[in-house]
Motif scaffolding. Sequence first.
Motif, PDB file in Angstrom:
ATOM      1  N   ARG A  10      -5.490   2.672   2.046  1.00 46.45           N
ATOM      2  CA  ARG A  10      -5.744   2.444   3.481  1.00 46.45           C
ATOM      3  C   ARG A  10      -4.499   2.401   4.364  1.00 46.45           C
ATOM      4  NH1 ARG A  10      -9.734  -2.723   2.433  1.00 46.45           N
ATOM      5  NH2 ARG A  10     -11.359  -1.610   1.256  1.00 46.45           N
ATOM      6  N   ILE A  34      -8.981   4.453  -2.879  1.00 46.08           N
ATOM      7  CA  ILE A  34      -9.760   4.064  -1.702  1.00 46.08           C
ATOM      8  C   ILE A  34      -9.171   2.841  -1.007  1.00 46.08           C
ATOM      9  CG2 ILE A  34     -12.009   3.174  -0.952  1.00 46.08           C
ATOM     10  CD1 ILE A  34     -13.298   5.016  -3.020  1.00 46.08           C
ATOM     11  N   SER A  35      -8.586   1.926  -1.776  1.00 44.00           N
ATOM     12  CA  SER A  35      -8.071   0.678  -1.193  1.00 44.00           C
ATOM     13  C   SER A  35      -6.654   0.812  -0.622  1.00 44.00           C
ATOM     14  CB  SER A  35      -8.089  -0.433  -2.246  1.00 44.00           C
ATOM     15  OG  SER A  35      -7.244  -0.111  -3.343  1.00 44.00           O
ATOM     16  N   LYS A  81      -7.354  11.121  -2.222  1.00 47.42           N
ATOM     17  CA  LYS A  81      -7.424   9.875  -1.465  1.00 47.42           C
ATOM     18  C   LYS A  81      -8.814   9.237  -1.508  1.00 47.42           C
ATOM     19  CE  LYS A  81      -6.144  11.148   2.644  1.00 47.42           C
ATOM     20  NZ  LYS A  81      -5.909  11.231   4.107  1.00 47.42           N
ATOM     21  N   ASP A  82      -9.826  10.041  -1.859  1.00 51.64           N
ATOM     22  CA  ASP A  82     -11.189   9.533  -1.969  1.00 51.64           C
ATOM     23  C   ASP A  82     -11.598   9.257  -3.406  1.00 51.64           C
ATOM     24  OD1 ASP A  82     -11.741   9.519   0.810  1.00 51.64           O
ATOM     25  OD2 ASP A  82     -12.060  11.689   0.762  1.00 51.64           O
ATOM     26  N   TYR A 129      -2.547   6.191   7.610  1.00 52.01           N
ATOM     27  CA  TYR A 129      -2.234   6.327   9.038  1.00 52.01           C
ATOM     28  C   TYR A 129      -0.752   6.098   9.323  1.00 52.01           C
ATOM     29  CZ  TYR A 129      -2.016   1.214   9.365  1.00 52.01           C
ATOM     30  OH  TYR A 129      -1.663  -0.107   9.201  1.00 52.01           O
ATOM     31  N   ARG A 152       0.818  -1.214   0.000  1.00 52.70           N
ATOM     32  CA  ARG A 152       0.000   0.000   0.000  1.00 52.70           C
ATOM     33  C   ARG A 152       0.850   1.261   0.000  1.00 52.70           C
ATOM     34  NH1 ARG A 152      -4.609  -2.382   4.194  1.00 52.70           N
ATOM     35  NH2 ARG A 152      -5.937  -3.294   2.555  1.00 52.70           N
ATOM     36  N   ASN A 178     -14.416  -8.497  -0.933  1.00 54.67           N
ATOM     37  CA  ASN A 178     -12.991  -8.251  -0.740  1.00 54.67           C
ATOM     38  C   ASN A 178     -12.125  -9.337  -1.363  1.00 54.67           C
ATOM     39  OD1 ASN A 178     -13.270  -5.829   0.763  1.00 54.67           O
ATOM     40  ND2 ASN A 178     -13.806  -7.024   2.588  1.00 54.67           N
TER      41      ASN A 178
END
Length: 343
Positions: free
Chosen positions: A120, A117-118, A111-112, A123, A81, A260
């Motif tokens: 993630r 979106i995937s 990011k949207d 953070y 990611r 998923n």
Amino acid sequence: MVLPSPKAWLRTIIFPSKHQMATQNTKSLFLSALILLFSAVFGSQAALDAHYYAKTCPQAESIIAQTVRNASIYDPKVPARLLRMFFHDCFIRGCDASILLDSTPENKAEKDGPPNISIRAFYVIDDAKAKLEKACPHTVSCADTIAIAARDVVTMTGGPFWNVLKGRKDGRISKANDTINLPPPFLNVTQLIQSFANRGLGIKDLVALSGGHTLGFSHCSSFVARVHNFSLVHETDPSMNPEFASLLKKKCPRPNHNGNAGQFLDPTSAKFDNEYYKQIIAGKGVFLTDQAMYNDQRTKSMIEAFAKDQNLFFGEFAASMIKLGNVGVNEVGEVRLNCRRVN
């Protein structure tokens, strides 16, 4: 056009001949233009430096590396990611961390956008940035943090190491609509080459950077069209290994599968290696774009070379990552205190 060396130019400018001195006035505008061209050609990347934070934040890379490592232990999908985050950031507006900005009531941010979106793993950068702000306030940009993190996930999973050039600044604009310019997984090779050329990247960069898929995972939506009603003649893509096509069909039993479920792009997906290229040669490329490169003479020989020689792939991948990191570098932006919003 062959340009003289920087030293030769400077020698001509600083120590002109008598004839040059006699015609100095008539050539002043032309000389000024040459000086500007000199600066553009030889100084365009001067802002980026592998040792950019050597004095202002010498612990920056170790802070980022430790944060990335800890996050990857907690979530094995973090390396793929973060690597994808770097690609997607640089392909839209250049490497300016615009992918990290949050949406606002007035604006939907990158990011949207559907392709992001995937990811993630935002953070992880947030965590690293918080630690960097504590150690070296208002010093390390979010854009550099992504670039360093991308290198770290490659190295920690067995791939090559390279010195990340640093000094990027953070952008202030992020729009979800711009993500339509990211190359989707169904382009043909000519379209892929053009997409990379638009960012100043060549065919070798395309093939080498595609090797980043060795850490990747794809949801069914990105390849299901290859295994269900591919064409009027073929139920599945004939370029795909039949057994592999059957496996993917079982994992994605319906063309409109929305779960998923999906498939790793490389059977050794936790390790950065050259297995991705071997899979393509065997007809087991997951994306249409991956398999298409092996069926095109412009890219086929490089895929075969990388499949045969992992060290060759590692060297070219590192070189292309450095080149990608120079795309659209923002030298006049800001250093965000929080990567999710502008200062």
